[in-house]
Motif scaffolding. Structure first.
Motif, PDB file in Angstrom:
ATOM      1  N   ARG A   1       3.526 -10.720  -2.013  1.00 28.78           N
ATOM      2  CA  ARG A   1       2.110 -10.328  -2.124  1.00 28.78           C
ATOM      3  C   ARG A   1       1.616  -9.711  -0.815  1.00 28.78           C
ATOM      4  NH1 ARG A   1       1.836 -15.185  -4.813  1.00 28.78           N
ATOM      5  NH2 ARG A   1       0.981 -16.260  -2.996  1.00 28.78           N
ATOM      6  N   LEU A   2       1.980 -10.321   0.298  1.00 29.36           N
ATOM      7  CA  LEU A   2       1.495  -9.834   1.589  1.00 29.36           C
ATOM      8  C   LEU A   2       2.138  -8.499   1.965  1.00 29.36           C
ATOM      9  CD1 LEU A   2       1.347 -13.203   3.525  1.00 29.36           C
ATOM     10  CD2 LEU A   2      -0.544 -11.926   2.503  1.00 29.36           C
ATOM     11  N   LEU A   3       3.421  -8.340   1.678  1.00 27.21           N
ATOM     12  CA  LEU A   3       4.077  -7.061   1.961  1.00 27.21           C
ATOM     13  C   LEU A   3       3.467  -5.947   1.108  1.00 27.21           C
ATOM     14  CD1 LEU A   3       7.835  -8.044   2.337  1.00 27.21           C
ATOM     15  CD2 LEU A   3       6.259  -7.307   4.135  1.00 27.21           C
ATOM     16  N   ALA A   4       3.123  -6.248  -0.138  1.00 27.27           N
ATOM     17  CA  ALA A   4       2.481  -5.252  -0.995  1.00 27.27           C
ATOM     18  C   ALA A   4       1.136  -4.828  -0.418  1.00 27.27           C
ATOM     19  CB  ALA A   4       2.319  -5.803  -2.407  1.00 27.27           C
ATOM     20  N   THR A   5       0.483  -5.744   0.292  1.00 26.45           N
ATOM     21  CA  THR A   5      -0.818  -5.434   0.877  1.00 26.45           C
ATOM     22  C   THR A   5      -0.690  -4.604   2.157  1.00 26.45           C
ATOM     23  OG1 THR A   5      -1.701  -7.497   0.009  1.00 26.45           O
ATOM     24  CG2 THR A   5      -2.935  -6.476   1.782  1.00 26.45           C
ATOM     25  N   VAL A   6       0.247  -4.957   3.020  1.00 27.45           N
ATOM     26  CA  VAL A   6       0.309  -4.285   4.330  1.00 27.45           C
ATOM     27  C   VAL A   6       1.144  -3.001   4.326  1.00 27.45           C
ATOM     28  CG1 VAL A   6      -0.080  -6.411   5.626  1.00 27.45           C
ATOM     29  CG2 VAL A   6       2.256  -5.652   5.219  1.00 27.45           C
ATOM     30  N   LEU A   7       2.103  -2.879   3.430  1.00 28.86           N
ATOM     31  CA  LEU A   7       2.924  -1.686   3.420  1.00 28.86           C
ATOM     32  C   LEU A   7       2.167  -0.535   2.762  1.00 28.86           C
ATOM     33  CD1 LEU A   7       6.441  -3.123   2.565  1.00 28.86           C
ATOM     34  CD2 LEU A   7       5.529  -2.484   4.793  1.00 28.86           C
ATOM     35  N   PRO A   8       2.463   0.697   3.151  1.00 31.59           N
ATOM     36  CA  PRO A   8       1.768   1.848   2.560  1.00 31.59           C
ATOM     37  C   PRO A   8       1.953   1.890   1.052  1.00 31.59           C
ATOM     38  CG  PRO A   8       3.083   2.526   4.456  1.00 31.59           C
ATOM     39  CD  PRO A   8       3.417   1.094   4.189  1.00 31.59           C
ATOM     40  N   ALA A   9       0.966   2.431   0.376  1.00 24.90           N
ATOM     41  CA  ALA A   9       0.996   2.519  -1.090  1.00 24.90           C
ATOM     42  C   ALA A   9       2.230   3.289  -1.549  1.00 24.90           C
ATOM     43  CB  ALA A   9      -0.262   3.199  -1.599  1.00 24.90           C
TER      44      ALA A   9
END
Length: 123
Positions: free
Chosen positions: A112-120
């Motif tokens: 969940r956190l990687l999905a938030t911080v990594l570019p779309a």
């Protein structure tokens, strides 16, 4: 153990990720983890492999507990490293609740956190 090219090793590398500001920096957290990300800018080589560092304080538990948490996180991020863009530095900070979390809970939290911080479009 992550290969050396995928590890943050010097204190100044951690400082740049944790204390840096601007559009090339992102941070997201929940009750188990906080993920800090710094992305390569145009003047740095974006061909460098992604690097990861871990911060697990004594608030998480004794040395045995802290090392267990780091081993779990290291194994989880190794599986996800191919999804992290080149030139990205990540610092994963474990919060005290991570000591009681299962590997599955840590993995779901990390996703969940990687999905938030990594570019779309990356994950």
């Amino acid at each position: 153990m992550l290969p050396r090219q995928h590890r943050l090793t010097r204190p100044e590398e951690y400082r740049q990720v944790l204390r840096g500001r601007g559009p090339q920096r992102r941070r997201a957290g929940n009750d188990l983890l906080v993920v800090h990300a710094a992305f390569a800018s145009a003047d740095h080589s974006p061909t460098r492999p992604p690097r990861v560092g871990f911060v697990v304080s004594k608030a998480v538990g004794g040395s045995v507990v802290r090392n267990r948490v780091v081993r779990r996180l290291r194994a989880l991020i190794a599986e996800r490293l191919a999804d992290v863009p080149a030139g990205t530095d990540l610092v994963i900070r474990a919060l005290p609740a991570a000591a009681q979390a299962t590997s599955a809970e840590l993995g779901a939290s990390l996703d969940r956190l990687l999905a938030t911080v990594l570019p779309a479009g990356v994950r």
